[in-house]
Structure formats: C-alpha cells, structure tokens
Design an enzyme around this catalytic site. Structure first.
Site, mmCIF file in Angstrom:
data_model
loop_
_atom_site.group_PDB
_atom_site.id
_atom_site.type_symbol
_atom_site.label_atom_id
_atom_site.label_comp_id
_atom_site.label_asym_id
_atom_site.label_seq_id
_atom_site.Cartn_x
_atom_site.Cartn_y
_atom_site.Cartn_z
ATOM 1 N N HIS A 100 0.877 -1.369 -0.054
ATOM 2 C CA HIS A 100 -0.018 -0.118 0.125
ATOM 3 C C HIS A 100 1.086 1.210 -0.245
ATOM 4 O O HIS A 100 2.058 1.344 0.537
ATOM 5 C CB HIS A 100 -1.045 -0.090 1.180
ATOM 6 C CG HIS A 100 -0.390 0.172 2.645
ATOM 7 N ND1 HIS A 100 0.116 1.371 3.193
ATOM 8 C CD2 HIS A 100 -0.135 -0.763 3.507
ATOM 9 C CE1 HIS A 100 0.343 1.123 4.355
ATOM 10 N NE2 HIS A 100 0.623 -0.187 4.431
ATOM 11 N N ASP A 102 -0.380 4.572 0.677
ATOM 12 C CA ASP A 102 -0.730 5.461 1.887
ATOM 13 C C ASP A 102 0.033 5.464 3.136
ATOM 14 O O ASP A 102 0.524 3.833 3.205
ATOM 15 C CB ASP A 102 -2.307 5.316 1.944
ATOM 16 C CG ASP A 102 -2.791 4.042 2.527
ATOM 17 O OD1 ASP A 102 -2.424 3.049 2.096
ATOM 18 O OD2 ASP A 102 -3.586 4.229 3.783
ATOM 19 N N ASP A 133 6.726 1.305 6.381
ATOM 20 C CA ASP A 133 5.286 0.871 6.183
ATOM 21 C C ASP A 133 4.711 1.882 5.219
ATOM 22 O O ASP A 133 3.940 2.956 5.608
ATOM 23 C CB ASP A 133 4.502 0.866 7.639
ATOM 24 C CG ASP A 133 3.256 0.689 7.700
ATOM 25 O OD1 ASP A 133 2.592 0.041 6.496
ATOM 26 O OD2 ASP A 133 2.494 0.813 8.586
ATOM 27 N N GLU A 168 -5.167 1.587 3.171
ATOM 28 C CA GLU A 168 -5.047 0.982 4.103
ATOM 29 C C GLU A 168 -4.951 1.255 5.795
ATOM 30 O O GLU A 168 -5.466 0.909 6.475
ATOM 31 C CB GLU A 168 -4.008 0.047 3.704
ATOM 32 C CG GLU A 168 -3.781 -1.307 4.694
ATOM 33 C CD GLU A 168 -3.119 -1.196 5.857
ATOM 34 O OE1 GLU A 168 -3.218 -2.105 6.789
ATOM 35 O OE2 GLU A 168 -2.316 -0.165 6.177
ATOM 36 N N GLU A 169 -4.140 2.312 5.732
ATOM 37 C CA GLU A 169 -4.077 2.912 7.132
ATOM 38 C C GLU A 169 -5.298 3.666 7.732
ATOM 39 O O GLU A 169 -5.346 3.689 8.841
ATOM 40 C CB GLU A 169 -2.911 3.961 7.188
ATOM 41 C CG GLU A 169 -1.609 3.333 6.407
ATOM 42 C CD GLU A 169 -0.881 2.557 7.701
ATOM 43 O OE1 GLU A 169 -1.691 1.986 8.534
ATOM 44 O OE2 GLU A 169 0.203 2.214 7.251
ATOM 45 N N HIS A 434 4.093 3.661 12.202
ATOM 46 C CA HIS A 434 2.915 4.385 12.902
ATOM 47 C C HIS A 434 3.257 5.499 13.779
ATOM 48 O O HIS A 434 2.434 6.238 14.459
ATOM 49 C CB HIS A 434 1.881 3.424 13.567
ATOM 50 C CG HIS A 434 1.087 2.546 12.436
ATOM 51 N ND1 HIS A 434 -0.142 2.221 12.851
ATOM 52 C CD2 HIS A 434 1.376 2.057 11.170
ATOM 53 C CE1 HIS A 434 -0.405 1.261 11.741
ATOM 54 N NE2 HIS A 434 0.509 1.404 10.820
#
Length: 462
Positions: A100, A102, A133, A168-169, A434
């Site tokens: 992903h 995003d 990520d 996704e996030e 994150h």
C-alpha cells in the site's frame, strides 16, 4: 515443484544477489521520491492530490519494471488502487504482490529527529514517514522485479498481479469491497502480502497470525453541564471520574486485559520473544514493568489486548475548577485467532455497560471490527519461499504473530480459498511504524528483494 542442480541454484542465487546489490542505490532514490509524497488518505490533514501523485508514481514504476495493464482503479471509499499484471507463461502460477502506498500521519513534526517527508540516512537506517510501512515494501517489489529481469530477461517465469492499496491505514475498507467485485482482475494462486516484517533485522520471518480488532467509542454522561468543583464536588457525579473508574476495569493489577466473557489465558506455541529484547524494541523505560502474567509472545499474539486510543478531556493548560458532565473514549480491542469479532464486540459492550459506576449514562458505539487471520503454513509456495529466505539470509526462516490487523487478508482468503497466502516484509520492530521517527534498515530491503526474486525465479506449481 521443479528442481535444479545445486550448481544451477548457486549460480542463479549469486547472479540475483549481485543484481539486487547493484540496484540498491536506485532503491534509495525510489524511496526518496516515494517518501516525499504526503500520501495520508485523509483530506482533513493532507490534500488527496498527494495520494494521487503517489499512486501514479507506483503505476509508472511498475510499468517500467515490465508489468502491463497498469491502471488506477477507484474503490468504494474513493481511494485509488494501483493494479498491474504480467501474464503467466503456460502452466505457470500467478503471484500477487500486495503493498500500500498510503501512510500514517506524522503525529507531529516536532517529535521527529529528521524531516518527515524527506528520506534521511542516519546511523545506517533510512528515516521518513512510510520508509518501511509500506513504501519500503513497494521498493522491495520493484527491486526484485528489476533484478529478475536483468538475470532472466523480460519473459518472467511466473504471472504477476500487483495490488497497491490507497487507504489501508485509514481502515475505510475500499479495497476490501473492491476485491469481491473484481475477482478475475486480481486472481492469483499465491499472495505475498508485504505489509509485515521480520522478527529482527536479519531474521527471515513469516507472520503466521494476525489479531483481529474491535474499535468502539464509549461515552459517559452524568450531569447536564459543568459545575464548580468547590460548590458541587463530592456529591455531583463526575463523568471523567466515572470514565476513569470504568476503564480501570479493563485491566487487572498485572496489566492483563479483563473483558468479561473473553478468555485471557491462551499461549503462543511459535517463536518466543525474549523480554529483554522486547523492552529494547518497545523502548520501555527503566524500572517500568511489562504487562501481563504470560510470556511476551503470549501477550502480543495469543491473548486479547485492550488499548485506550484517545479520550475527550480538558487539557491541563486552560482547564478550570469544574466537574465534567460528559467524556468520551476510543477503545481498541485486539483479538487473537479463535475469537470472533462479533463475540468480542458483544462481550466488550456488555462489560462497559455493566461496569459503568454510579448508574451514569453510558453509550457504546461500534466504530470498526476485523477478524483474526492465520496464513498458509504449508504448500509448494511456502516451501519455495522458505528456500528463498534461507538462500537470501543464510539462515532458516522462523514464524511470529503480529498484533496488527489486516482485514483484507480475510477477504482474500474468502475470495481465493485455494490460494496460499504468506505475510512478510521489511517492517521489523526498530522501524517504529505508525510512530514518529519511522525508519527502515536498507539491508532488509536488499535481503527481502533477493528472497522475492529467488522465489519468483524458482516457484512452480507442484
């Protein structure tokens, strides 16, 4: 599965290893450009155009890497999924490469030691939001494909389907709704879900299980408006105090999650996570206890875990001497395989309603739920990837669980029940995904790209 002689295997491994190593400067420049896109899929925080630019970059890059039919497909939540293909030779399987583009919001520029949107090398790691990520995994796919074409030519030995998700996030489920409506567009025999990582740098790891999740918003109300704490404090019910008391019932004195009706004694039967290593990985302060009565792996991968994600309360600066009439909290309950999200939601809701003190008014709203997941443990693709990991890293692969949730995995499993699904990637614990100061170890990109290239070069259906 086809086999080759050891000499042929060694020559192929050496050629691909050399190709990947030579491509690492390009991998860094790719990641530099990708990180520069502020691709947070939330128009309240960043322009959606940043996501569109990142999506187009991904499509163009994979076209240049030999894929065809690359296009941006709008999904039901408005985000764009990048999908591209390479046709499978006769009799060869098709592999899905998932990632992903995003990213999470930066959570405050001041907390970063390097510029958020500028890939920066520091102490051997590459820093920037999305560096691991999941833009690091996008670059891993690209590096693997480029190396494979250098060694094997443009006629790749397997079919490919690239799927790069755009939301996704945010957890808004765009691709989850898109998949069942586009079964043939995405069909594959083996799915490489590259949004995970190794147990540690240099330790090849399959993420075997994923926790599911239940998110709720709980509101507690006690009085119709704020009251002076000097005039009314002591008898007037304090909504904030009621919330604190309620939330305290969700953990015992050892830190175990205690939701009525949910088991909390499960154990993890795979790779252990040494407590000292976890303390370092999690940056636990000296003298502060780890939570739970089980081993670290039990607490992370086998048992429910309740986290208070946020609360609506007056900030310290600017607060007044007033009793609060209303407060709200956002709760996240992670659940291991074996617990259904609908059962966990029912138990959590009942617990909150029954444990609210002083007959305060409580409202529980469901925000989101997701099921746990167990990846493929055997099969020709798994065996081929185990061999590729061992060749790339020089050591056998291990397995771990992950506390994070990827609801899309269950959608893929339901849509393609005969496919092998494996979870892996570059997001090892030191990446701090994150969180502020996210980074990636470039050796993980190199080793994972080599493993993927070896897998794609050797895998055949049995």
């Amino acid at each position: 599965m086809t086999t080759t002689t050891g000499t042929q295997d060694d020559a192929r491994t050496a050629a691909l290893r050399s190709a990947v190593r030579d491509l690492m400067p390009r991998a860094k420049s790719d990641l530099t450009e990708l990180v520069s896109y502020k691709s947070v899929y939330d128009p309240r925080q960043f322009p959606i155009e940043e996501c569109h630019k990142a999506a187009q970059w991904v499509a163009d890059a994979f076209i240049a890497a030999g894929l065809t039919d690359a296009a941006l497909h709008e999904t039901p939540d408005g985000s764009m999924a990048v999908i591209a293909h390479h046709p499978a030779p006769p009799g060869a399987p098709t592999i899905m490469l998932y990632c992903h583009y995003d990213v999470q919001p930066p959570l405050g520029d001041d907390a970063w030691h390097t510029p958020v949107w500028q890939l920066t090398e520091k102490n051997g790691r590459w820093y920037g939001r999305g560096s691991a990520d999941c833009k690091g995994n996008i670059v891993t796919h690209l590096t693997a494909l480029r190396a494979l074409r250098q060694v094997h030519g443009d006629d790749l030995p397997v079919g490919l389907v690239l799927v790069a998700e755009g939301s996704e996030e945010q957890g808004t489920g765009g691709l989850e709704e898109f998949v069942p409506k586009n079964v043939e567009l995405l069909r594959a025999d083996t799915l490489l879900i590259c949004d995970c990582g190794n147990f540690a740098v240099g330790v090849p790891t399959f993420t075997q299980t994923l926790r599911g999740n239940v998110n709720v918003l709980v509101t507690v109300e006690t009085i119709s408006g704020p009251l002076h704490s000097g005039m009314f404090g002591g008898a007037a019910p304090d909504a904030l105090a009621a919330m604190i008391r309620l939330l305290s019932t969700l953990r015992d004195e050892h830190g175990n999650t205690t939701v009525d009706g949910l088991r909390g004694d499960q154990t993890w039967d795979g790779h252990e996570y040494p407590a000292d290593q976890f303390r370092t990985d999690a940056s636990v302060l000296d003298g502060v206890d780890l939570l739970g009565s089980g081993k670290v792996a039990d607490m992370l991968w086998a048992r429910p875990a309740l986290t208070v994600l946020g609360m609506d309360v007056p900030p310290v600066v600017g607060s007044s001497a007033a009793i609060q009439p209303k407060t709200r909290a956002r709760l996240n309950l992670r659940i291991p395989p074996g617990i259904k999200p609908e059962d966990a939601l029912k138990s959590l809701t009942a617990h909150l309603e029954s444990h609210t003190p002083w007959h305060a008014k409580v409202t529980v709203e469901t925000e989101a739920t997701g099921s746990p997941f167990v990846g493929s443990t055997d099969g020709p693709a798994r065996k081929a990837m185990e061999a590729a990991f061992a060749a790339s890293y020089g050591r056998p692969a291990t397995t771990e669980g992950q506390g994070g949730s990827i609801p899309l995995c269950n959608v893929f499993a339901d849509t393609y029940p005969d496919a092998e699904i494996m979870l892996m990637g570059v997001e090892e614990p030191k990446c701090l995904i994150h969180a502020p100061n996210e980074s990636v170890d470039p050796t993980e990109i190199e080793h994972m790209a080599l493993a993927e290239a070896l897998f794609l070069a050797s895998y055949r259906n049995a």
